[in-house]
Design a protein around this motif. Structure first.
Motif, PDB file in Angstrom:
ATOM      1  N   ASP A  98      67.381  38.159   1.393  1.00 24.10           N
ATOM      2  CA  ASP A  98      68.543  38.259   2.286  1.00 24.10           C
ATOM      3  C   ASP A  98      68.627  39.642   2.932  1.00 24.10           C
ATOM      4  O   ASP A  98      68.875  39.760   4.129  1.00 24.10           O
ATOM      5  N   ALA A  99      68.414  40.675   2.129  1.00 28.69           N
ATOM      6  CA  ALA A  99      68.477  42.043   2.657  1.00 28.69           C
ATOM      7  C   ALA A  99      67.359  42.292   3.668  1.00 28.69           C
ATOM      8  O   ALA A  99      67.587  42.888   4.727  1.00 28.69           O
ATOM      9  N   ALA A 100      66.161  41.824   3.356  1.00 29.12           N
ATOM     10  CA  ALA A 100      65.025  42.034   4.258  1.00 29.12           C
ATOM     11  C   ALA A 100      65.209  41.251   5.558  1.00 29.12           C
ATOM     12  O   ALA A 100      64.768  41.704   6.625  1.00 29.12           O
ATOM     13  N   ALA A 101      65.877  40.103   5.470  1.00 30.11           N
ATOM     14  CA  ALA A 101      66.117  39.294   6.668  1.00 30.11           C
ATOM     15  C   ALA A 101      67.289  39.824   7.491  1.00 30.11           C
ATOM     16  O   ALA A 101      67.500  39.385   8.614  1.00 30.11           O
ATOM     17  N   GLY A 102      68.040  40.747   6.913  1.00 28.11           N
ATOM     18  CA  GLY A 102      69.179  41.303   7.633  1.00 28.11           C
ATOM     19  C   GLY A 102      70.436  40.467   7.512  1.00 28.11           C
ATOM     20  O   GLY A 102      71.359  40.613   8.297  1.00 28.11           O
ATOM     21  N   SER A 103      70.477  39.598   6.526  1.00 26.68           N
ATOM     22  CA  SER A 103      71.673  38.782   6.321  1.00 26.68           C
ATOM     23  C   SER A 103      72.866  39.680   6.050  1.00 26.68           C
ATOM     24  O   SER A 103      72.785  40.633   5.295  1.00 26.68           O
ATOM     25  N   GLY A 104      73.950  39.349   6.683  1.00 29.19           N
ATOM     26  CA  GLY A 104      75.168  40.120   6.483  1.00 29.19           C
ATOM     27  C   GLY A 104      75.325  41.285   7.435  1.00 29.19           C
ATOM     28  O   GLY A 104      76.359  41.930   7.461  1.00 29.19           O
ATOM     29  N   GLU A 105      74.303  41.572   8.201  1.00 28.52           N
ATOM     30  CA  GLU A 105      74.421  42.664   9.176  1.00 28.52           C
ATOM     31  C   GLU A 105      75.104  42.150  10.433  1.00 28.52           C
ATOM     32  O   GLU A 105      74.940  41.003  10.826  1.00 28.52           O
ATOM     33  N   ARG A 106      75.858  43.033  11.059  1.00 28.05           N
ATOM     34  CA  ARG A 106      76.493  42.649  12.317  1.00 28.05           C
ATOM     35  C   ARG A 106      75.450  42.678  13.428  1.00 28.05           C
ATOM     36  O   ARG A 106      74.577  43.540  13.461  1.00 28.05           O
TER      37      ARG A 106
END
Length: 156
Positions: A98-106
């Motif tokens: 999730d972090a590597a995919a950018g999940s949660g980023e605006r």
């Protein structure tokens, strides 16, 4: 009694203790001239009885788990430890993906050419595949555990 029945009884006892605790807390103090909603002393005594039963159940469940052979995987206790670690591994791998995919980023990247580009430091697709394999292994391990829970008799 089967192990699965004891596990259900343990869950019920745990819920009952929590309910009794909340009722004791709400009845522990009252204003002068008023009566408390319930007798806190009686509730505490009831909680003590439920906790005594819970301790007995936990001891018997733990003895049964340690003595129940699961075949090549060792005992039921070993299988439970393995399942717990698999769940933690799955959580770590999923969080990394999730972090590597950018999940949660605006936003979805740069708005202007002057903004910095963020790159993934991890292979998202591989992490998702690994998470899927771990999820399958968790399900399979859990099914084996559940099967044994319904087959094993609770030890004294």
């Amino acid at each position: 009694m089967k192990l699965a029945e004891a596990l259900a009884e343990r869950a019920d006892a745990t819920r009952r203790v929590e309910q009794l605790r909340a009722r004791v807390v709400s009845s522990a103090r009252h204003q002068e001239g008023e009566t408390p909603p319930e007798d806190a002393s009686q509730l505490l005594a009831e909680a003590g009885e439920v906790l005594d039963r819970l301790e007995t159940l936990i001891r018997r469940i733990n003895r049964t788990n340690a003595a129940t052979d699961m075949g090549e995987g060792g005992t039921l206790t070993d299988a439970l430890a393995h399942r717990d670690v698999l769940r933690l591994r799955h959580a770590v791998v999923t969080a990394a993906a999730d972090a590597a995919a950018g999940s949660g980023e605006r936003g979805y990247g740069r708005q202007l050419r002057s903004e910095l580009v963020t790159l993934s430091a991890l292979p998202v697709a591989e992490l998702r595949e690994r998470a899927d394999v771990l999820a399958r292994e968790i399900r399979e391990t859990d099914m084996r555990i559940q099967r044994v829970n319904w087959e094993a008799d609770l030890l004294d």
